[in-house]
Structure formats: C-alpha cells, structure tokens
Write an enzyme that holds these catalytic residues in place. Structure first.
Site, PDB file in Angstrom:
ATOM      1  N   ASP A  73      -5.817  -3.378  -2.178  1.00  0.00           N
ATOM      2  CA  ASP A  73      -4.720  -3.111  -1.249  1.00  0.00           C
ATOM      3  C   ASP A  73      -4.015  -4.395  -0.796  1.00  0.00           C
ATOM      4  O   ASP A  73      -4.659  -5.342  -0.353  1.00  0.00           O
ATOM      5  CB  ASP A  73      -5.330  -2.394  -0.032  1.00  0.00           C
ATOM      6  CG  ASP A  73      -4.299  -1.749   0.857  1.00  0.00           C
ATOM      7  OD1 ASP A  73      -3.370  -2.458   1.293  1.00  0.00           O
ATOM      8  OD2 ASP A  73      -4.426  -0.543   1.130  1.00  0.00           O
ATOM      9  N   SER A  81       0.837  -1.205   0.000  1.00  0.00           N
ATOM     10  CA  SER A  81       0.000   0.000   0.000  1.00  0.00           C
ATOM     11  C   SER A  81       0.874   1.258   0.000  1.00  0.00           C
ATOM     12  O   SER A  81       1.776   1.381  -0.827  1.00  0.00           O
ATOM     13  CB  SER A  81      -0.944  -0.054   1.211  1.00  0.00           C
ATOM     14  OG  SER A  81      -1.976   0.880   1.106  1.00  0.00           O
TER      15      SER A  81
END
Length: 288
Positions: free
Chosen positions: A169, A46
């Site tokens: 993510d 991320s």
C-alpha cells in the site's frame, strides 16, 4: 462539457484513500464530474488510486456502486477471502474480475488513455521500503496492477507483484503526496483526506502488523511503524500550504462508523454525501 479554468494554474487532485472511508473521495469526484471540472494531474494512494481511475474515465457513479454494492460480497472483502487467497480484500476480483472489459462493471480504459490529465499511483516497494510512483503509462486494458499494488494493505494482503517487484500500500510510503504534486509543478492542489483533519494518526494499530511483517519484509515493516509520523507530518505540511493559498484540504467532519476494513451501508452513504457536499469549495479555490 468540461469547465476550463479561467486562470493559468496547474492543478492537481490528491486522493489519499483509506479503505471504505475512501467513499468520501467518490462523492468529491462525482461532484467534479457533474460540474465538468478537470485537473491537470491526479495522484492516487491505495483506494484513492482506484477512485481516480473511474474519475479519469469519467464514469460517474461507478465508484459508488463498488463501495455500496460489490463491497458487501464475500468475494470482495471478507475473512473467507483472506483464508482462500491470503488477501482480506481480493484485489484481483475488484480490479480484475469486476473491472476488466468483460467484467460486470468495466473500467473504460480507452477513456482514461484519452484523458489528457496525468496520473500518478503511489506504492511502497516491499523489498526496501522506498516509494514508487507509477506513471499512467503503466496502466493497460485489463491490467490495473499498479492500482492493486497501491492497495495491498500490509498483512491484510500479500504484497502485489508488478514487473517482478513486490509492492505494498502506498499509504505507508507517501500517504499524502502533496509535496510530490507541488514538486511536479502544480500550484493549486486539492487534497482529499478520509480522516478528520485535526486528529493525529496514532501508531498503535500498526505495531502488530509491523511485527508480523518484519519476518518477511523488514524495511516495509519499518515504514509501517513510521507511517503515523509520516502521515501527520504530511498533513501538517498540507495545512501550511493551505494557509499560503496553494492547497485546499477536503476532509470529513465525521467518520460515520467507517474504518479501513469495516463498513455499514448507512455509513457509506453518509460519507459519500459528505464528500459530494465538500467538493462545492473547489471551483472558487481553483479560480483564486
């Protein structure tokens, strides 16, 4: 000037991201750049993947500018962005408009390509919930799609499509990829956490997003529901390796009011300085 390791360790740096809390990792990396400390391989999840691109490009201070200046623009992350683009954080603006060669603060892609360090970006395949490890070779000039994919927070963002595959993510698939780093051959791994080291992650914040996600991407929704357990298990594993001397965990002692999607200028600055100070433990660990 680059500081060479006096030992023959294979070293890895893992940044787990964490939205605006991830400025902790920026502080760590600016300290590393100030002292010429390199790693053999970097793993980004991320926002951690975004942090590492600037580190690998040796662009000291670039991440700090993104978190403390650009992040306050409505184009960067806002309800307005969510309404217009279905993304609370406008990934194309952050890792495209601002970062491309003709952008306001270009990422030095040539420097990343020339850096001998390996780079792995973690994402979650939205179709089946599996973990995807993207290689540095999937980065190209003005094509930072793998960083966008790794940063697509479920429900706050739509899945990001790379080579025809939708991704979410990386934090819902392999949030703390310390085992991956060791399996790849590292024997000294620095792990940057952005939560308190000894506070367990809870499931409750993921329940509602998972319920929404279940209609379109049921497998990813399941991974999201299990994220708290995956994260806690992987932190526990990192702590075990830390006792064996193979891992160093850097984590903030306070969150300074920051969360994944909320911030204050003062909180960001304090978290950045905390990361910078925490990095002082790294040289001795790498030499051990």
């Amino acid at each position: 000037m680059t500081q060479q390791h006096t030992t023959t360790h294979r070293t890895a740096l893992v940044d787990v991201g964490g939205g605006f809390r991830a400025i902790f990792g920026c502080g760590v990396m600016d300290h590393l750049l100030d002292h010429g400390i390199d790693f053999d391989h970097c793993y980004g999840v991320s926002a951690g993947a975004a942090n590492l691109t600037s580190y690998l490009a040796r662009q000291n201070g670039r991440n700090h500018t993104f978190y403390t200046q650009y992040a306050f623009r409505k184009e960067y992350a806002s309800v307005d962005s969510f309404v217009r683009h279905h993304n609370f954080a406008n990934l194309d603006y952050i890792y495209g408009t601002l970062s491309n060669h003709d952008g306001e603060n270009p990422l030095d892609y040539q420097a990343i390509a020339a850096n001998p360090a390996g780079f792995t970006v973690v994402a979650c395949d939205a179709r089946d919930g599996s973990t995807k490890y993207f290689d540095k070779s999937r980065l190209h000039q003005d094509d930072y799609d793998i960083v966008k994919a790794s940063s697509a927070v479920p429900v706050a963002c739509e899945p990001y499509v790379v080579d025809g595959v939708p991704y979410f993510d990386g934090g819902i698939a392999d949030p703390v990829p310390v085992q991956k780093a060791l399996d790849d051959g590292a024997d000294r791994v620095v792990v940057i956490l952005t939560r308190l080291k000894d506070v367990l992650r809870e499931q409750k914040k993921d329940v509602m997003p998972a319920r929404i996600l279940r209609h379109t991407y049921p497998a990813a929704a399941e991974r999201l529901l299990e994220r708290y357990r995956t994260y806690n298990d992987e932190v526990a594993l990192a702590k075990r390796y830390e006792q064996e001397g193979r891992v160093l965990i850097l984590a903030p002692e306070d969150l300074y009011g920051l969360s994944t999607l909320s911030k204050s200028y003062e909180g960001l600055e304090r978290m950045y300085r905390a990361g910078y100070a925490a990095a002082e433990a790294i040289p001795a660990f790498l030499a051990s």
